[in-house]
Scaffold this motif. Sequence first.
Motif, PDB file in Angstrom:
ATOM      1  N   ASP A 189     -12.542  -2.409   1.740  1.00  0.00           N
ATOM      2  CA  ASP A 189     -12.705  -1.006   2.115  1.00  0.00           C
ATOM      3  C   ASP A 189     -11.323  -0.454   2.451  1.00  0.00           C
ATOM      4  O   ASP A 189     -10.675  -0.907   3.400  1.00  0.00           O
ATOM      5  N   VAL A 190     -10.851   0.510   1.660  1.00  0.00           N
ATOM      6  CA  VAL A 190      -9.494   1.022   1.839  1.00  0.00           C
ATOM      7  C   VAL A 190      -9.313   1.618   3.233  1.00  0.00           C
ATOM      8  O   VAL A 190      -8.265   1.447   3.865  1.00  0.00           O
ATOM      9  N   ASP A 191     -10.330   2.326   3.734  1.00  0.00           N
ATOM     10  CA  ASP A 191     -10.221   2.931   5.061  1.00  0.00           C
ATOM     11  C   ASP A 191     -10.017   1.881   6.141  1.00  0.00           C
ATOM     12  O   ASP A 191      -9.224   2.061   7.073  1.00  0.00           O
ATOM     13  N   ILE A 192     -10.749   0.781   6.016  1.00  0.00           N
ATOM     14  CA  ILE A 192     -10.643  -0.284   7.028  1.00  0.00           C
ATOM     15  C   ILE A 192      -9.357  -1.086   6.833  1.00  0.00           C
ATOM     16  O   ILE A 192      -8.680  -1.456   7.794  1.00  0.00           O
ATOM     17  N   ALA A 193      -9.008  -1.351   5.570  1.00  0.00           N
ATOM     18  CA  ALA A 193      -7.848  -2.209   5.280  1.00  0.00           C
ATOM     19  C   ALA A 193      -6.519  -1.530   5.568  1.00  0.00           C
ATOM     20  O   ALA A 193      -5.518  -2.200   5.844  1.00  0.00           O
ATOM     21  N   THR A 194      -6.477  -0.197   5.515  1.00  0.00           N
ATOM     22  CA  THR A 194      -5.209   0.517   5.661  1.00  0.00           C
ATOM     23  C   THR A 194      -4.781   0.577   7.128  1.00  0.00           C
ATOM     24  O   THR A 194      -5.489   1.122   7.981  1.00  0.00           O
ATOM     25  N   ARG A 195      -3.624   0.026   7.394  1.00  0.00           N
ATOM     26  CA  ARG A 195      -3.036   0.040   8.733  1.00  0.00           C
ATOM     27  C   ARG A 195      -1.590   0.473   8.627  1.00  0.00           C
ATOM     28  O   ARG A 195      -0.844  -0.056   7.815  1.00  0.00           O
ATOM     29  N   ILE A 196      -1.210   1.422   9.452  1.00  0.00           N
ATOM     30  CA  ILE A 196       0.150   1.967   9.417  1.00  0.00           C
ATOM     31  C   ILE A 196       0.707   1.966  10.833  1.00  0.00           C
ATOM     32  O   ILE A 196       0.099   2.520  11.754  1.00  0.00           O
ATOM     33  N   SER A 206      14.101   3.030  11.937  1.00  0.00           N
ATOM     34  CA  SER A 206      12.773   2.630  12.404  1.00  0.00           C
ATOM     35  C   SER A 206      12.191   1.620  11.417  1.00  0.00           C
ATOM     36  O   SER A 206      12.667   1.488  10.288  1.00  0.00           O
ATOM     37  N   LEU A 207      11.149   0.919  11.857  1.00  0.00           N
ATOM     38  CA  LEU A 207      10.473  -0.053  10.999  1.00  0.00           C
ATOM     39  C   LEU A 207       9.068   0.453  10.698  1.00  0.00           C
ATOM     40  O   LEU A 207       8.247   0.626  11.603  1.00  0.00           O
ATOM     41  N   LEU A 208       8.788   0.709   9.425  1.00  0.00           N
ATOM     42  CA  LEU A 208       7.475   1.152   8.972  1.00  0.00           C
ATOM     43  C   LEU A 208       6.733  -0.054   8.396  1.00  0.00           C
ATOM     44  O   LEU A 208       7.235  -0.733   7.504  1.00  0.00           O
ATOM     45  N   VAL A 209       5.534  -0.317   8.916  1.00  0.00           N
ATOM     46  CA  VAL A 209       4.716  -1.441   8.454  1.00  0.00           C
ATOM     47  C   VAL A 209       3.412  -0.881   7.888  1.00  0.00           C
ATOM     48  O   VAL A 209       2.685  -0.166   8.583  1.00  0.00           O
ATOM     49  N   VAL A 210       3.128  -1.202   6.637  1.00  0.00           N
ATOM     50  CA  VAL A 210       1.930  -0.706   5.955  1.00  0.00           C
ATOM     51  C   VAL A 210       1.160  -1.884   5.390  1.00  0.00           C
ATOM     52  O   VAL A 210       1.723  -2.745   4.717  1.00  0.00           O
ATOM     53  N   GLU A 211      -0.134  -1.910   5.651  1.00  0.00           N
ATOM     54  CA  GLU A 211      -1.026  -2.894   5.040  1.00  0.00           C
ATOM     55  C   GLU A 211      -2.191  -2.133   4.435  1.00  0.00           C
ATOM     56  O   GLU A 211      -2.800  -1.285   5.095  1.00  0.00           O
ATOM     57  N   THR A 212      -2.524  -2.413   3.185  1.00  0.00           N
ATOM     58  CA  THR A 212      -3.593  -1.685   2.512  1.00  0.00           C
ATOM     59  C   THR A 212      -4.123  -2.494   1.339  1.00  0.00           C
ATOM     60  O   THR A 212      -3.587  -3.558   1.015  1.00  0.00           O
ATOM     61  N   ALA A 213      -5.188  -1.990   0.711  1.00  0.00           N
ATOM     62  CA  ALA A 213      -5.735  -2.635  -0.484  1.00  0.00           C
ATOM     63  C   ALA A 213      -4.735  -2.513  -1.630  1.00  0.00           C
ATOM     64  O   ALA A 213      -4.145  -1.456  -1.841  1.00  0.00           O
ATOM     65  N   SER A 269       0.593  11.358   5.927  1.00  0.00           N
ATOM     66  CA  SER A 269       0.808  11.424   4.477  1.00  0.00           C
ATOM     67  C   SER A 269       0.390  10.123   3.805  1.00  0.00           C
ATOM     68  O   SER A 269      -0.290  10.120   2.768  1.00  0.00           O
ATOM     69  N   LEU A 270       0.787   9.012   4.405  1.00  0.00           N
ATOM     70  CA  LEU A 270       0.434   7.719   3.830  1.00  0.00           C
ATOM     71  C   LEU A 270      -1.080   7.497   3.850  1.00  0.00           C
ATOM     72  O   LEU A 270      -1.664   7.060   2.854  1.00  0.00           O
TER      73      LEU A 270
END
Length: 284
Positions: A189-196, A206-213, A269-270
């Motif tokens: 589930d993209v909504d659940i998997a997406t973490r920013i 800065s450090l940007l961390v993205v996890e997603t499908a 945006s992400l």
Amino acid sequence: MAVLAMASGSLRLSPGVKLGGLGLPSLWCYSLGRFRSGVATSSKTRLPSYVAVRTPRAAYPTAVEDGCSSETNRIPTPKVIIDQDSDPDATIVEITFGDRLGTLLDTMNSLKNLGLHVVKANVYLDSSGKHNRFAITNRYTGRKIDDPELLETIRLTIINNMLQYHPESSSQLAMGATFGVEPPEQKVDVDIATRINIYGDGPNRSLLVVETADRPGLLVDLVKIITDINITVQSGEFDTEGLLAKAKFHVSYRNKPIGMSLQQVLSNSLRYFLRRPTTEDASF
């Protein structure tokens, strides 16, 4: 703009790279640009389109490139690493699929067909399996790869070969849903998997961390979303691990850390683009 680099399913970026058009592997074809004598011609318009191209597949369940076979029925998690930080002169590519990979001669040939030079290759073993590592450079410049689109093409080329020579990996890869012999049983589930998340990372960035499908073109999309709001990607790491993609980007705004208001804009945006992938530019 940003320059990219990668590790353990990982990609890392370097400053100053522009998004240029580039040809894709047989699995997906970008309608962005084309190769001329191995050099990509830049596209001046949009993000890549994808055209599904069926490739011949080896017999299921286990066809191993270069003849190495696995004795276990448990399908390991495929991992692809593209690392731009470890070596100042070359892009490091690392591929892991338990103990099922051979010497990957066909994969190396596919990388050479992209206009890349494999400077050296080695293999090492640990508890997670067999790791094949390649140091690659641009054949025409002799330098590491700094174009996000070419880095994404490298990633998709490796996954394409894995699906062809190890069709059982399709059940563990997001791309297997469309191009594999067996789609993943698990649905992400993209909504659940997406973490920013955005953290402090010294006085100037800065450090940007993205996890997603995971999906085709994700790396290019992430860099474009970030740079479209005038944020600079200084360096980074992009990991492909099974059905998920994990990215870490060192970013700045006018050589300073990103302020709270801009952090909110970037995060929104992400989330917006990752949770509703466009179909006007992509076709499967």
